[in-house]
Design an enzyme around this catalytic site. Structure first.
Site, PDB file in Angstrom:
ATOM      1  N   ALA A   1      45.768  34.201  29.221  1.00 34.18           N
ATOM      2  CA  ALA A   1      45.648  35.473  28.510  1.00 34.18           C
ATOM      3  C   ALA A   1      44.410  35.528  27.631  1.00 34.18           C
ATOM      4  CB  ALA A   1      46.900  35.717  27.664  1.00 34.18           C
TER       5      ALA A   1
ATOM      6  N   LEU B   1      43.677  34.051  24.607  1.00 35.26           N
ATOM      7  CA  LEU B   1      44.091  34.387  23.243  1.00 35.26           C
ATOM      8  C   LEU B   1      43.332  33.638  22.154  1.00 35.26           C
ATOM      9  CD1 LEU B   1      47.966  34.355  23.851  1.00 35.26           C
ATOM     10  CD2 LEU B   1      46.491  36.373  23.655  1.00 35.26           C
TER      11      LEU B   1
ATOM     12  N   LEU C   1      35.792  28.585  24.322  1.00 41.10           N
ATOM     13  CA  LEU C   1      34.990  29.206  25.380  1.00 41.10           C
ATOM     14  C   LEU C   1      35.662  29.110  26.738  1.00 41.10           C
ATOM     15  CD1 LEU C   1      31.407  28.022  24.331  1.00 41.10           C
ATOM     16  CD2 LEU C   1      32.679  30.064  23.625  1.00 41.10           C
TER      17      LEU C   1
ATOM     18  N   HIS D   1      48.974  33.291  18.400  1.00 40.87           N
ATOM     19  CA  HIS D   1      49.798  32.710  19.463  1.00 40.87           C
ATOM     20  C   HIS D   1      50.195  31.274  19.163  1.00 40.87           C
ATOM     21  CE1 HIS D   1      45.845  31.174  20.611  1.00 40.87           C
ATOM     22  NE2 HIS D   1      46.403  30.347  21.474  1.00 40.87           N
TER      23      HIS D   1
ATOM     24  N   GLU E   1      45.305  22.233  11.672  1.00 42.64           N
ATOM     25  CA  GLU E   1      45.351  22.158  13.127  1.00 42.64           C
ATOM     26  C   GLU E   1      45.810  20.795  13.645  1.00 42.64           C
ATOM     27  OE1 GLU E   1      44.080  24.820  15.484  1.00 42.64           O
ATOM     28  OE2 GLU E   1      44.541  26.018  13.713  1.00 42.64           O
TER      29      GLU E   1
ATOM     30  N   HIS F   1      37.813  22.467  17.588  1.00 44.99           N
ATOM     31  CA  HIS F   1      38.445  21.320  16.943  1.00 44.99           C
ATOM     32  C   HIS F   1      37.475  20.144  16.979  1.00 44.99           C
ATOM     33  CE1 HIS F   1      42.553  23.141  18.222  1.00 44.99           C
ATOM     34  NE2 HIS F   1      42.353  23.372  16.945  1.00 44.99           N
TER      35      HIS F   1
ATOM     36  N   CYS G   1      43.657  16.807  24.146  1.00 46.80           N
ATOM     37  CA  CYS G   1      44.471  17.915  23.637  1.00 46.80           C
ATOM     38  C   CYS G   1      45.934  17.756  24.029  1.00 46.80           C
ATOM     39  CB  CYS G   1      43.962  19.245  24.184  1.00 46.80           C
ATOM     40  SG  CYS G   1      42.438  19.835  23.438  1.00 46.80           S
TER      41      CYS G   1
END
Length: 421
Positions: free
Chosen positions: A19, A21, A26, A132, A167, A235, A352
């Protein structure tokens, strides 16, 4: 008790979609509106977990969070959506997001050797910068408190107040002589003012350090380079990664690189800092290939290995530099490419997808620990239950919602985690 590094991977959820979001990501933006393949994405993630198990490493799993999220939809008054309103459709897409698969953002973790009370502390990330993701932390805390329920060994904290963006481990690194030895904790924060938001607030990092009872002399608070954020390093783990004595970083990762390296070496004289110069790999190539969004691991042999996405291995400048590094006598001795293309297309690489927790595996709820037999069972559930593909135009369809909800329920049933329903 033996303390080892356990990598807890997030299983890609059945609502995995593109989507677009995430402002500043990038890869996510460039694939917005494309068809996604949740089944293939989850199977790729499972293959990475199996790969690390095969290396002899401890491996854990976190289950996908509830999607579509009825709590968020209800709070926004979106139980029914006006399809002519793009803002409403985008908010609904947030409630369907499978972004919890990137468990590097689940929490910040300080192992027992670093904390004042000798327990491993975990603080859930509030992720407030992106709508989100801001919905994730209450369900994440529920899961963390199940996995790390032993009060003798763990403390799980709620997220810090939402006025300070946090984060999680994506902006946190730990260096040490060995995983079970006291460590130096590196908190990387950003400052606003560029084209993209700086997601990690310095005061959030400092609050986490206090909550975890860390020795101030064993903490560094480091500013991320503004040019790295502006280039798409949303990040720190997109431009730097650390493991035990080794820091692997791009030359342009930090606002004050020389000062950062000097501070690390003062506190950890054994540190080995591998800096990739921009003349060898541009910041753009580093971010696009996710070279640094890698799992830097100590293998059972004692060697340090780097698990990278295939995209990095296939980037000429990156491959050339890695070949030269392996031919040298540097601290990183093995490079291990893995295929996580579905995750990469949505903006997350191997690092991640995992949260590092240094602990005795016997103190973790066994439902969250993996072996080959359990991996095979999960793989079978995914192959049967996960949707083969999702077009963003399908988001909101009742038939798809039923499929996604049933798939997650089947996984929770397999793992014995029905209380997370």
């Amino acid at each position: 008790m033996p303390l080892v590094e356990i990598n807890f991977d997030g299983l890609v959820g059945p609502s995995h979609n593109y989507a677009g979001l995430s402002l500043g990501n990038l890869a996510s933006a460039s694939h917005a509106g494309e068809v996604s393949y949740p089944r293939a994405a989850a199977l790729q993630g499972i293959a990475k977990m199996r790969h690390n198990l095969g290396l002899g490493l401890a491996q854990g799993l976190f289950a996908p969070l509830p999607r579509p999220n009825p709590v968020l939809l209800g709070a926004l008054g979106l139980n029914a959506v006006d399809e002519t309103d793009p803002a409403q459709r985008r908010l609904r897409a947030s409630a369907w997001s499978a972004s919890s698969m990137w468990t590097a953002n689940a929490a910040t973790v300080s192992p027992a050797p670093d904390t004042a009370d000798g327990r491993c502390h975990l603080t859930a990330a509030n992720l407030v910068t992106m709508p989100h993701r801001s919905q994730e932390w209450p369900d994440t805390v529920r899961q963390l408190r199940l996995a790390f329920a032993s009060a003798a060994h763990f403390t799980v904290h709620d997220a810090v107040p939402a006025c300070f963006g946090d984060e999680g481990a994506a902006n946190h690194m730990r260096m040490t002589t060995a995983h079970d030895a006291p460590g130096l904790e590196l908190f990387v924060y950003g400052k606003t003012g560029g084209a993209f938001p700086a997601r990690q607030h310095e005061q959030a990092s400092r609050a986490v350090a206090r909550l975890h009872g860390l020795n101030p002399e064993r903490c560094l608070f480091i500013e991320q380079a503004p040019e790295a954020i502006a280039a798409g390093a949303f990040h720190n783990d997109v431009v730097a990664v650390a493991n035990e004595r080794v820091l692997f970083t791009h030359e342009q990762a930090f606002a004050d690189p020389d000062g950062t390296y000097a501070a690390i070496r003062t506190r950890l004289p054994e540190a080995e800092i591998v800096v990739v110069p921009a003349s060898a790999i541009s910041l753009a190539d580093a971010i696009k290939s996710y070279l640094f969004n890698a799992q830097l691991l100590t293998l059972p042999t004692g060697e340090v290995g780097l698990v990278i996405p295939l995209e990095a291995w296939e980037t000429p400048s990156v491959r050339g530099w890695l070949d030269g590094m392996l031919a040298s006598n540097g601290p990183i001795r093995r490079v291990l490419p893995v295929d996580v293309r579905q995750s990469m297309a949505n903006g997350g690489g191997p690092a991640c997808l995992r949260l590092r927790v240094v602990a005795d595996p016997a103190t973790v709820d066994p439902r969250f620990m993996l072996d080959e037999a359990k991996v095979a069972l999960i793989e079978r559930i995914v192959a049967i239950q996960w949707p083969e593909q999702i077009d963003p135009a399908d988001i909101g369809a009742q038939s798809l919602a039923k499929t996604v909800i049933a798939a997650r329920a089947a996984l929770l049933d397999l793992l014995g985690l029905e209380q997370l329903s």
